[in-house]
Design a protein around this motif. Structure first.
Motif, short mmCIF file in Angstrom:
data_model
loop_
_atom_site.label_atom_id
_atom_site.label_comp_id
_atom_site.label_asym_id
_atom_site.label_seq_id
_atom_site.Cartn_x
_atom_site.Cartn_y
_atom_site.Cartn_z
N PRO A 130 0.49 -1.15 -0.13
CA PRO A 130 0.04 -0.10 0.27
C PRO A 130 0.81 1.34 -0.03
O PRO A 130 0.25 2.37 -0.33
CB PRO A 130 -0.90 0.08 1.28
CG PRO A 130 -0.17 -1.24 2.01
CD PRO A 130 0.43 -2.04 1.11
N ASP A 131 2.24 0.99 0.16
CA ASP A 131 2.88 2.33 0.13
C ASP A 131 3.33 2.93 -1.51
O ASP A 131 3.84 4.03 -1.86
CB ASP A 131 4.49 2.31 0.72
CG ASP A 131 4.01 2.34 2.32
OD1 ASP A 131 3.14 2.97 2.71
OD2 ASP A 131 5.11 1.85 3.03
N THR A 132 3.23 1.77 -2.13
CA THR A 132 3.06 1.96 -3.71
C THR A 132 2.07 2.47 -4.40
O THR A 132 1.04 1.57 -4.40
CB THR A 132 3.80 0.77 -4.34
OG1 THR A 132 5.00 0.55 -3.66
CG2 THR A 132 4.02 0.95 -5.87
N VAL A 133 1.79 3.67 -4.85
CA VAL A 133 0.57 4.42 -5.42
C VAL A 133 0.98 4.96 -6.66
O VAL A 133 1.83 5.64 -6.96
CB VAL A 133 -0.14 5.39 -4.38
CG1 VAL A 133 -1.14 5.88 -5.06
CG2 VAL A 133 -0.09 4.98 -3.01
N VAL A 134 0.09 4.66 -7.69
CA VAL A 134 0.32 5.27 -8.87
C VAL A 134 -1.02 6.42 -9.17
O VAL A 134 -1.94 5.80 -8.66
CB VAL A 134 0.45 4.22 -10.05
CG1 VAL A 134 0.44 4.89 -11.56
CG2 VAL A 134 1.58 3.41 -9.96
N ALA A 135 -0.65 7.41 -9.86
CA ALA A 135 -1.67 8.46 -10.07
C ALA A 135 -1.46 8.82 -11.50
O ALA A 135 -0.26 8.68 -12.09
CB ALA A 135 -1.57 9.55 -9.05
N THR A 136 -2.54 9.14 -12.17
CA THR A 136 -2.49 9.54 -13.75
C THR A 136 -3.22 10.96 -13.89
O THR A 136 -4.14 11.06 -12.97
CB THR A 136 -3.01 8.57 -14.50
OG1 THR A 136 -4.50 8.08 -14.13
CG2 THR A 136 -2.34 7.20 -14.52
N GLY A 137 -2.63 11.53 -14.84
CA GLY A 137 -3.45 12.82 -15.07
C GLY A 137 -2.68 13.49 -16.23
O GLY A 137 -2.56 12.99 -17.34
N PRO A 138 -1.76 14.29 -15.71
CA PRO A 138 -0.77 14.99 -16.49
C PRO A 138 0.25 13.95 -17.25
O PRO A 138 1.14 14.39 -18.25
CB PRO A 138 0.17 16.17 -15.72
CG PRO A 138 0.10 15.62 -14.48
CD PRO A 138 -1.42 14.69 -14.34
N GLY A 139 0.38 12.87 -16.70
CA GLY A 139 1.20 11.61 -16.93
C GLY A 139 1.06 10.68 -15.81
O GLY A 139 -0.01 10.60 -15.45
N ILE A 140 2.25 9.87 -15.74
CA ILE A 140 2.12 8.79 -14.64
C ILE A 140 3.17 9.21 -13.65
O ILE A 140 4.29 9.45 -13.88
CB ILE A 140 2.30 7.32 -15.20
CG1 ILE A 140 1.46 7.19 -16.57
CG2 ILE A 140 2.47 6.50 -14.07
CD1 ILE A 140 1.59 5.78 -17.28
N LEU A 141 2.40 9.21 -12.35
CA LEU A 141 3.27 9.54 -11.52
C LEU A 141 3.35 8.42 -10.31
O LEU A 141 2.46 7.69 -10.30
CB LEU A 141 2.67 10.79 -10.48
CG LEU A 141 2.39 12.00 -11.32
CD1 LEU A 141 0.92 12.37 -11.67
CD2 LEU A 141 3.19 13.15 -10.88
N LEU A 142 4.36 8.49 -9.45
CA LEU A 142 4.65 7.29 -8.77
C LEU A 142 4.83 7.59 -7.12
O LEU A 142 5.94 8.53 -7.23
CB LEU A 142 5.70 6.48 -9.17
CG LEU A 142 6.19 5.13 -8.15
CD1 LEU A 142 4.85 4.11 -8.02
CD2 LEU A 142 7.36 4.45 -8.91
N SER A 143 4.31 7.11 -6.21
CA SER A 143 4.64 7.28 -4.67
C SER A 143 5.19 6.09 -4.23
O SER A 143 4.52 5.00 -4.55
CB SER A 143 3.58 7.92 -3.96
OG SER A 143 3.97 8.04 -2.54
#
Length: 98
Positions: free
Chosen positions: A32-45
């Motif tokens: 759960p510490d690994t999160v992907v977000a999309t929008g302006p591109g692909i972002l990783l936490s």
């Protein structure tokens, strides 16, 4: 449109943790510490959303994103350029699916 907000007090207050116009968000089912977000591109936490890095800049942006439930290293994101992108290393790098 404000970005990604998080609450640590059951929704009493909210804090902006990522300023970006997001379209998708996916938490790794086994990490759960690994999160992907999309929008302006692909972002990783890699720290549960506290910090973010853009791992793939996409001129047209990206929308839906999902982890493969049976393979925690594998995820897919759909670019607005009609390209399906895939990662096999928990979001560190992304390639178009041919």
């Amino acid at each position: 449109e404000q970005g990604l907000l998080a609450s640590s007090d059951a929704g009493q207050s909210w804090k902006l943790i990522l300023r970006a116009s997001l379209m998708g968000l996916a938490i790794n089912p086994e990490d759960p510490d690994t999160v992907v977000a999309t929008g302006p591109g692909i972002l990783l936490s890699r720290d549960g959303g506290r910090t973010w890095n853009e791992v793939l800049a996409l001129a047209d942006g990206a929308g839906p994103v999902a982890w493969a439930p049976s393979q925690p290293d594998l995820a897919y994101a759909v670019g607005f350029d009609r390209t399906l992108y895939r990662t096999e290393d928990r979001g560190r790098s992304w390639q178009p699916v041919s």
